[in-house]
Design a protein around this motif. Structure first.
Motif, PDB file in Angstrom:
ATOM      1  N   ASP A  36       0.839  -1.183   0.000  1.00 55.88           N
ATOM      2  CA  ASP A  36       0.000   0.000   0.000  1.00 55.88           C
ATOM      3  C   ASP A  36       0.880   1.242   0.000  1.00 55.88           C
ATOM      4  O   ASP A  36       2.113   1.161   0.044  1.00 55.88           O
ATOM      5  CB  ASP A  36      -0.966  -0.018   1.172  1.00 55.88           C
ATOM      6  CG  ASP A  36      -0.261  -0.038   2.527  1.00 55.88           C
ATOM      7  OD1 ASP A  36       0.945   0.290   2.587  1.00 55.88           O
ATOM      8  OD2 ASP A  36      -0.912  -0.387   3.521  1.00 55.88           O
ATOM      9  N   LEU A  37       0.240   2.426  -0.037  1.00 57.70           N
ATOM     10  CA  LEU A  37       0.999   3.661  -0.178  1.00 57.70           C
ATOM     11  C   LEU A  37       1.890   3.930   1.026  1.00 57.70           C
ATOM     12  O   LEU A  37       3.047   4.348   0.863  1.00 57.70           O
ATOM     13  CB  LEU A  37       0.045   4.837  -0.399  1.00 57.70           C
ATOM     14  CG  LEU A  37       0.731   6.200  -0.572  1.00 57.70           C
ATOM     15  CD1 LEU A  37       1.564   6.234  -1.847  1.00 57.70           C
ATOM     16  CD2 LEU A  37      -0.312   7.325  -0.590  1.00 57.70           C
ATOM     17  N   ALA A  38       1.379   3.712   2.226  1.00 63.10           N
ATOM     18  CA  ALA A  38       2.186   3.972   3.420  1.00 63.10           C
ATOM     19  C   ALA A  38       3.467   3.149   3.407  1.00 63.10           C
ATOM     20  O   ALA A  38       4.556   3.652   3.714  1.00 63.10           O
ATOM     21  CB  ALA A  38       1.367   3.681   4.681  1.00 63.10           C
ATOM     22  N   SER A  39       3.344   1.892   3.010  1.00 64.42           N
ATOM     23  CA  SER A  39       4.526   1.032   2.932  1.00 64.42           C
ATOM     24  C   SER A  39       5.457   1.478   1.813  1.00 64.42           C
ATOM     25  O   SER A  39       6.675   1.411   1.944  1.00 64.42           O
ATOM     26  CB  SER A  39       4.110  -0.419   2.725  1.00 64.42           C
ATOM     27  OG  SER A  39       3.298  -0.874   3.793  1.00 64.42           O
ATOM     28  N   ALA A  40       4.875   1.933   0.704  1.00 59.13           N
ATOM     29  CA  ALA A  40       5.693   2.402  -0.415  1.00 59.13           C
ATOM     30  C   ALA A  40       6.504   3.633  -0.025  1.00 59.13           C
ATOM     31  O   ALA A  40       7.679   3.761  -0.377  1.00 59.13           O
ATOM     32  CB  ALA A  40       4.811   2.713  -1.625  1.00 59.13           C
ATOM     33  N   LEU A  41       5.883   4.557   0.706  1.00 59.41           N
ATOM     34  CA  LEU A  41       6.605   5.751   1.138  1.00 59.41           C
ATOM     35  C   LEU A  41       7.714   5.382   2.115  1.00 59.41           C
ATOM     36  O   LEU A  41       8.810   5.967   2.085  1.00 59.41           O
ATOM     37  CB  LEU A  41       5.638   6.746   1.771  1.00 59.41           C
ATOM     38  CG  LEU A  41       4.584   7.324   0.820  1.00 59.41           C
ATOM     39  CD1 LEU A  41       3.632   8.241   1.578  1.00 59.41           C
ATOM     40  CD2 LEU A  41       5.242   8.075  -0.342  1.00 59.41           C
ATOM     41  N   ALA A  42       7.453   4.402   2.984  1.00 55.57           N
ATOM     42  CA  ALA A  42       8.501   3.932   3.887  1.00 55.57           C
ATOM     43  C   ALA A  42       9.630   3.271   3.102  1.00 55.57           C
ATOM     44  O   ALA A  42      10.814   3.429   3.430  1.00 55.57           O
ATOM     45  CB  ALA A  42       7.906   2.964   4.908  1.00 55.57           C
ATOM     46  N   TYR A  43       9.262   2.550   2.064  1.00 57.24           N
ATOM     47  CA  TYR A  43      10.254   1.880   1.218  1.00 57.24           C
ATOM     48  C   TYR A  43      11.212   2.887   0.587  1.00 57.24           C
ATOM     49  O   TYR A  43      12.404   2.621   0.427  1.00 57.24           O
ATOM     50  CB  TYR A  43       9.525   1.086   0.138  1.00 57.24           C
ATOM     51  CG  TYR A  43      10.404   0.271  -0.789  1.00 57.24           C
ATOM     52  CD1 TYR A  43      10.568  -1.096  -0.576  1.00 57.24           C
ATOM     53  CD2 TYR A  43      11.048   0.839  -1.878  1.00 57.24           C
ATOM     54  CE1 TYR A  43      11.349  -1.859  -1.423  1.00 57.24           C
ATOM     55  CE2 TYR A  43      11.838   0.093  -2.724  1.00 57.24           C
ATOM     56  CZ  TYR A  43      11.992  -1.259  -2.498  1.00 57.24           C
ATOM     57  OH  TYR A  43      12.775  -2.011  -3.333  1.00 57.24           O
ATOM     58  N   THR A  44      10.702   4.042   0.200  1.00 50.02           N
ATOM     59  CA  THR A  44      11.548   5.036  -0.467  1.00 50.02           C
ATOM     60  C   THR A  44      12.635   5.588   0.438  1.00 50.02           C
ATOM     61  O   THR A  44      13.578   6.219  -0.044  1.00 50.02           O
ATOM     62  CB  THR A  44      10.719   6.211  -1.002  1.00 50.02           C
ATOM     63  OG1 THR A  44      10.115   6.923   0.095  1.00 50.02           O
ATOM     64  CG2 THR A  44       9.638   5.743  -1.955  1.00 50.02           C
ATOM     65  N   GLU A  45      12.493   5.374   1.742  1.00 49.63           N
ATOM     66  CA  GLU A  45      13.534   5.830   2.665  1.00 49.63           C
ATOM     67  C   GLU A  45      14.753   4.922   2.613  1.00 49.63           C
ATOM     68  O   GLU A  45      15.824   5.295   3.086  1.00 49.63           O
ATOM     69  CB  GLU A  45      12.988   5.882   4.095  1.00 49.63           C
ATOM     70  CG  GLU A  45      11.805   6.823   4.269  1.00 49.63           C
ATOM     71  CD  GLU A  45      12.148   8.250   3.888  1.00 49.63           C
ATOM     72  OE1 GLU A  45      13.270   8.689   4.213  1.00 49.63           O
ATOM     73  OE2 GLU A  45      11.301   8.918   3.274  1.00 49.63           O
ATOM     74  N   ARG A  46      14.577   3.722   2.057  1.00 42.59           N
ATOM     75  CA  ARG A  46      15.712   2.828   1.914  1.00 42.59           C
ATOM     76  C   ARG A  46      16.456   3.150   0.635  1.00 42.59           C
ATOM     77  O   ARG A  46      15.907   3.691  -0.316  1.00 42.59           O
ATOM     78  CB  ARG A  46      15.237   1.371   1.861  1.00 42.59           C
ATOM     79  CG  ARG A  46      14.332   0.993   3.010  1.00 42.59           C
ATOM     80  CD  ARG A  46      14.447  -0.484   3.328  1.00 42.59           C
ATOM     81  NE  ARG A  46      14.186  -1.339   2.185  1.00 42.59           N
ATOM     82  CZ  ARG A  46      13.000  -1.907   1.927  1.00 42.59           C
ATOM     83  NH1 ARG A  46      11.980  -1.647   2.708  1.00 42.59           N
ATOM     84  NH2 ARG A  46      12.843  -2.709   0.903  1.00 42.59           N
ATOM     85  N   ARG A  47      17.712   2.800   0.574  1.00 43.26           N
ATOM     86  CA  ARG A  47      18.503   3.017  -0.643  1.00 43.26           C
ATOM     87  C   ARG A  47      17.983   2.102  -1.747  1.00 43.26           C
ATOM     88  O   ARG A  47      17.574   0.973  -1.496  1.00 43.26           O
ATOM     89  CB  ARG A  47      19.972   2.727  -0.394  1.00 43.26           C
ATOM     90  CG  ARG A  47      20.660   3.718   0.517  1.00 43.26           C
ATOM     91  CD  ARG A  47      22.088   3.299   0.805  1.00 43.26           C
ATOM     92  NE  ARG A  47      22.861   3.193  -0.417  1.00 43.26           N
ATOM     93  CZ  ARG A  47      23.463   4.226  -1.007  1.00 43.26           C
ATOM     94  NH1 ARG A  47      23.353   5.435  -0.476  1.00 43.26           N
ATOM     95  NH2 ARG A  47      24.177   4.059  -2.114  1.00 43.26           N
ATOM     96  N   PRO A  48      18.012   2.551  -3.019  1.00 49.09           N
ATOM     97  CA  PRO A  48      17.544   1.710  -4.123  1.00 49.09           C
ATOM     98  C   PRO A  48      18.308   0.404  -4.214  1.00 49.09           C
ATOM     99  O   PRO A  48      17.779  -0.596  -4.675  1.00 49.09           O
ATOM    100  CB  PRO A  48      17.788   2.573  -5.366  1.00 49.09           C
ATOM    101  CG  PRO A  48      17.889   3.966  -4.861  1.00 49.09           C
ATOM    102  CD  PRO A  48      18.430   3.880  -3.472  1.00 49.09           C
ATOM    103  N   GLU A  49      19.564   0.404  -3.747  1.00 56.42           N
ATOM    104  CA  GLU A  49      20.388  -0.794  -3.885  1.00 56.42           C
ATOM    105  C   GLU A  49      20.128  -1.818  -2.796  1.00 56.42           C
ATOM    106  O   GLU A  49      20.649  -2.918  -2.846  1.00 56.42           O
ATOM    107  CB  GLU A  49      21.879  -0.415  -3.865  1.00 56.42           C
ATOM    108  CG  GLU A  49      22.335   0.346  -5.089  1.00 56.42           C
ATOM    109  CD  GLU A  49      21.951   1.809  -5.026  1.00 56.42           C
ATOM    110  OE1 GLU A  49      21.961   2.467  -6.074  1.00 56.42           O
ATOM    111  OE2 GLU A  49      21.618   2.296  -3.940  1.00 56.42           O
ATOM    112  N   GLU A  50      19.340  -1.450  -1.776  1.00 57.26           N
ATOM    113  CA  GLU A  50      19.094  -2.377  -0.676  1.00 57.26           C
ATOM    114  C   GLU A  50      18.238  -3.548  -1.140  1.00 57.26           C
ATOM    115  O   GLU A  50      17.232  -3.359  -1.806  1.00 57.26           O
ATOM    116  CB  GLU A  50      18.386  -1.653   0.463  1.00 57.26           C
ATOM    117  CG  GLU A  50      18.083  -2.570   1.645  1.00 57.26           C
ATOM    118  CD  GLU A  50      17.366  -1.827   2.750  1.00 57.26           C
ATOM    119  OE1 GLU A  50      17.331  -0.592   2.710  1.00 57.26           O
ATOM    120  OE2 GLU A  50      16.830  -2.496   3.644  1.00 57.26           O
TER     121      GLU A  50
END
Length: 457
Positions: free
Chosen positions: A63-77
């Motif tokens: 969902d969106l909340a999880s997606a926004l949290a995901y963006t805090e991680r580096r793309p390479e993670e």
């Protein structure tokens, strides 16, 4: 664009669609495409009576909340593996298979606009070639298999699934792909884009357009350009869906703005505002030159405030900005928090946006909705967005004309008030609710395309 009819699409559709949206554009800092993706996806989540909506981030559906949290991680993670669609809820019971970490890293390393590893390694011929091969492997094989697994579990005639790529280039093709193509500046003004972005768009957009079931564009201007560049494209499959403005973009009194303006050391109605990434297409060079031609007393009383993240090919622009900052009549705030931006709009004395090319021109719409007199250009799609509610320059590079327009709005308060009234009326023609409703119509058409294709097999 016709006037908004709030009742035209209020009736629920006959069937509830399943939609996957690619959420990679949600990564901060969010400029035009990122804002579009966020505003659209956040509202699609609320349409649960119409669609089952999930966001794809790497190999995960969320969902969106999880997606926004995901963006805090580096793309390479390495992403955590989630699970696939269930019928009526957001619980996922079956794992997504087939997407490997190496492919995900390579895809975003080779193609994303924000990866430092891409910039460091992508220009090395041997490494760059290997990254692109891994990227293609992920894009066309592993990512596709993840979506295909979703498809295999669903009766298409009963429960179609649509994949929406909101940011030009899809990482993989789907039978019912919807793609949003925002503009063709990379074709019209190649010299204004970094090489890496040109490669990403040149290599991927043609394949995406030709593989899409339906194409969304934000303006009639962009639709015309697409059909000129891809003449074999069926015009009936290219849909104009305008953008919108959030409710926070509205007129405000001096008292409402006082605290935020104090934080930025600005005075209500006493600055000229520009909002946009610092990139050549936004034509800051002309704006800075025009400001230099204004009387010194005017510039100090009405400083130019620049809001926006660093872009590309911006070294010369930044050098000029820094020189003018020292002289006291230019302020560069950089990227500001989303809660501050509407206040900075509504407290400005005027908004100036001398762009060379736009597929839509979201900052112009946001300024109109905020009750600020606007100066822009007749370039590309801007007349569609601004209508008769802004002062539009015929030549975006007309320094003297831009300086004169800035002075005119300041010296003629009756004209400025008239532009504000027209701007508020013009802004009401656009809304994110309308964007969502028309996007759902496109999803429905894509699902019908898929159902028709299955029935013919």
């Amino acid at each position: 664009m016709p006037e908004l009819d709030e009742t035209a699409s209020s009736a629920p559709p006959a069937e509830r669609l399943r939609v996957i949206g690619n959420g990679w554009a949600l990564h901060p800092p969010r400029s035009g495409v990122g804002v579009y993706t966020y505003e659209l996806f956040s509202r699609l989540e609320r349409e649960r009576d119409r669609i089952d909506f999930r966001i794809l981030m790497g190999s995960e559906l969320m969902d969106l909340a999880s997606a926004l949290a995901y963006t805090e991680r580096r793309p390479e993670e390495p992403p955590r593996f989630k699970a696939a669609w269930t019928k009526f809820s957001f619980d996922w019971r079956r794992p997504i298979r087939g997407i490997r970490h190496a492919g995900i890293v390579a895809y975003h390393t080779a193609h994303s606009g924000f990866s430092p590893i891409r910039r460091m390694l992508g220009r090395t011929p041997v490494i760059g070639d290997q990254l692109k091969r891994l990227s293609k492997f992920y894009r066309e094989s592993r990512g596709a298999r993840a979506i295909e697994q979703q498809k295999a579990e669903i009766d298409w005639r009963e429960e179609p699934v649509v994949f929406h790529e909101p940011n030009f280039v899809t990482p993989f093709l789907s039978d019912q792909l919807v793609v949003t193509v925002h503009d063709f500046s990379f074709v019209r003004y190649r010299e204004l884009h970094p090489v890496e972005r040109l490669e990403w768009l040149t290599e991927g957009l043609d394949r995406t357009i030709r593989g899409a079931s339906r194409i969304i564009v934000p303006s009639e201007f962009t639709r015309t350009e697409l059909l000129e560049m891809v003449p074999e494209q069926d015009p009936e499959r290219v849909h104009v869906v305008g953008l919108g403005h959030a409710p926070d973009f509205r007129p405000r009194s001096a008292d409402e703005c006082a605290q935020r303006l104090k934080d930025y050391d600005l005075a209500y109605g006493r600055y000229c505002l520009f909002v946009g990434n610092l990139e050549p297409r936004k034509n800051l060079v002309t704006l800075l030159a025009a400001y230099e031609r204004l009387p010194d007393s005017y510039r100090r009383a009405m400083p130019l405030v620049l809001v926006g993240a660093k872009g590309w090919r911006d070294a010369d622009i930044l050098a000029r900005v820094e020189a003018l900052e020292v002289r006291g009549f230019v302020r560069r705030l950089g990227f500001v928090p989303s809660e501050d931006l509407p206040v900075l709009y509504s407290a400005a004395g005027q908004f100036v946006y001398p762009t060379i090319y736009e597929g839509f021109g979201l900052p112009v719409l946001e300024a109109l909705a905020s009750g600020v007199p606007v100066i822009s250009t007749r370039a590309a799609s801007i007349p569609e967005v601004a209508g008769d509610a802004a002062l539009l320059l015929e030549d975006p590079r007309d320094v003297d004309g831009l300086a004169a327009a800035i002075r005119q709005l300041q010296d003629e308060p009756a004209l400025a008030a008239e532009m504000v009234e027209k701007g508020l009326r013009q802004a009401r023609r656009f809304s994110w609710e309308r964007c969502v409703s028309e996007t759902l119509d496109v999803y429905r058409l894509a699902a019908e395309d898929a159902s028709t294709s299955v029935s013919k097999r």
